[in-house]
Motif scaffolding. Sequence first.
Motif, short mmCIF file in Angstrom:
data_model
loop_
_atom_site.label_atom_id
_atom_site.label_comp_id
_atom_site.label_asym_id
_atom_site.label_seq_id
_atom_site.Cartn_x
_atom_site.Cartn_y
_atom_site.Cartn_z
N ARG A 223 3.88 14.54 -9.00
CA ARG A 223 3.82 13.08 -8.98
C ARG A 223 5.24 12.50 -9.07
N SER A 224 5.35 11.25 -8.70
CA SER A 224 6.63 10.53 -8.81
C SER A 224 6.37 9.13 -9.36
N GLU A 225 7.28 8.69 -10.24
CA GLU A 225 7.25 7.29 -10.67
C GLU A 225 8.34 6.55 -9.89
N VAL A 226 7.93 5.52 -9.18
CA VAL A 226 8.88 4.78 -8.35
C VAL A 226 8.97 3.33 -8.82
N ARG A 227 10.17 2.80 -8.74
CA ARG A 227 10.43 1.39 -9.07
C ARG A 227 10.69 0.67 -7.76
N ILE A 228 9.95 -0.40 -7.53
CA ILE A 228 9.90 -1.03 -6.21
C ILE A 228 10.27 -2.51 -6.29
N HIS A 229 11.15 -2.92 -5.40
CA HIS A 229 11.43 -4.35 -5.21
C HIS A 229 10.63 -4.82 -4.01
N LEU A 230 9.69 -5.73 -4.25
CA LEU A 230 8.82 -6.22 -3.19
C LEU A 230 9.49 -7.39 -2.47
N HIS A 231 9.79 -7.22 -1.19
CA HIS A 231 10.45 -8.27 -0.41
C HIS A 231 9.44 -9.23 0.22
N THR A 232 8.37 -8.70 0.76
CA THR A 232 7.30 -9.55 1.29
C THR A 232 6.07 -9.36 0.40
N GLY A 233 5.17 -10.31 0.44
CA GLY A 233 4.04 -10.25 -0.49
C GLY A 233 2.68 -10.24 0.19
N ARG A 234 2.46 -9.29 1.07
CA ARG A 234 1.16 -9.19 1.75
C ARG A 234 0.10 -8.62 0.80
N THR A 235 -1.14 -8.94 1.07
CA THR A 235 -2.25 -8.41 0.29
C THR A 235 -2.28 -6.88 0.40
N HIS A 236 -2.33 -6.21 -0.76
CA HIS A 236 -2.40 -4.74 -0.83
C HIS A 236 -1.15 -4.08 -0.25
N GLN A 237 -0.06 -4.82 -0.10
CA GLN A 237 1.09 -4.28 0.63
C GLN A 237 1.63 -2.97 0.07
N ILE A 238 1.94 -2.94 -1.22
CA ILE A 238 2.51 -1.72 -1.80
C ILE A 238 1.52 -0.58 -1.67
N ARG A 239 0.27 -0.85 -1.93
CA ARG A 239 -0.76 0.17 -1.87
C ARG A 239 -0.87 0.75 -0.46
N ALA A 240 -0.89 -0.14 0.55
CA ALA A 240 -1.05 0.30 1.93
C ALA A 240 0.18 1.04 2.43
N GLN A 241 1.38 0.54 2.08
CA GLN A 241 2.60 1.19 2.54
C GLN A 241 2.76 2.59 1.95
N LEU A 242 2.55 2.72 0.65
CA LEU A 242 2.68 4.03 0.03
C LEU A 242 1.60 4.99 0.53
N GLY A 243 0.40 4.47 0.76
CA GLY A 243 -0.67 5.31 1.31
C GLY A 243 -0.33 5.79 2.70
N CYS A 244 0.26 4.90 3.51
CA CYS A 244 0.65 5.27 4.88
C CYS A 244 1.71 6.36 4.88
N GLU A 245 2.56 6.36 3.86
CA GLU A 245 3.61 7.37 3.76
C GLU A 245 3.10 8.69 3.17
N GLY A 246 1.81 8.74 2.86
CA GLY A 246 1.25 9.96 2.30
C GLY A 246 1.48 10.12 0.81
N HIS A 247 1.82 9.02 0.13
CA HIS A 247 2.07 9.04 -1.30
C HIS A 247 1.29 7.91 -1.98
N PRO A 248 -0.04 7.98 -1.92
CA PRO A 248 -0.84 6.90 -2.51
C PRO A 248 -0.65 6.81 -4.01
N ILE A 249 -0.89 5.61 -4.53
CA ILE A 249 -0.78 5.36 -5.97
C ILE A 249 -1.90 6.10 -6.68
N ILE A 250 -1.59 6.69 -7.81
CA ILE A 250 -2.58 7.45 -8.59
C ILE A 250 -3.79 6.56 -8.89
N GLY A 251 -4.97 7.08 -8.56
CA GLY A 251 -6.21 6.35 -8.79
C GLY A 251 -6.63 5.45 -7.65
#
Length: 288
Positions: A223-251
């Motif tokens: 696992r990895s703990e990442v600190r993220i600066h959100l530039h745009t604020g789309r619905t589910h953005q962080i969740r979708a982007q990390l999932g697309c990269e093959g690193h979904p958020i735990i849970g």
Amino acid sequence: MISNSMQSARGFEYGVRHIISPQSGAVCDVLLGISDLDRDYIQFLLDLGSIYLNHNRLKENSSVSVGDYLRVHTKPRRFLADDGKWNERILFHNEHFVVARKISGLPVHASVDNQKEHLQRYLENTLNCSLYGTHRLDVPTKGLIVYAKTTEFQTAFNKMLIAREITKIYRALVQGQGLATGLLTHYMEPSPRAPKKVSRESQEGWQDCVLEILDIDLKEENRSEVRIHLHTGRTHQIRAQLGCEGHPIIGDHAYGAVKLWEEERIELEACELRFTNPLTGEPHHFQI
């Protein structure tokens, strides 16, 4: 009777009934006569805000006329009850706004089938004042959230959000150890449906999603703990982007992770907010 032509399979799945009233009378009496719901449950749905008359949410046992349209959410989503600990979760408030620490499993505002169990209502009851939404966090996400105390601040704050003048930092625990620091850009399909669909390639009409991975801390169990600066604020953005990269958020099973808890919870936290009060020019920095 319930109109079969108006009742979709998805509606049955979520317990949504679309009804053209065959009679006049109080909504409780009408529903008693044409459904299998008992009076106590109908009253419960009314209290929760799960019944609509001609597209308007009912708050009491109102009168219905022949031909009126009723929408009844017979299986409303339930969320965390008021535990009376909201004062402990308020980090700051003044005459313009309040900053609170949201817990996982709770909406930031009323949902379509539940107008009682949400953070805004609990904070309003605690502070004995009206609050106005500015931005949002998903139900399973926890962390810092801002509510306006006036519509003037709400309007000014929302303009700052659009202009990207507010710094929002998140902390996420993700599967895998293959992420790198730096900007991450995707494009999101403009659809109200979730989970959200994103692409690494630009698509016509799709919205840009930009975040910056500031730090990465490798953890056990791959696992990895990442600190993220959100530039745009789309619905589910962080969740979708990390999932697309093959690193979904735990849970976050909606975006490819293993479901670990019965409650709505993922390892994503809004941990830092920085902005200047648009009405006073005072700088604010909140961090957890």
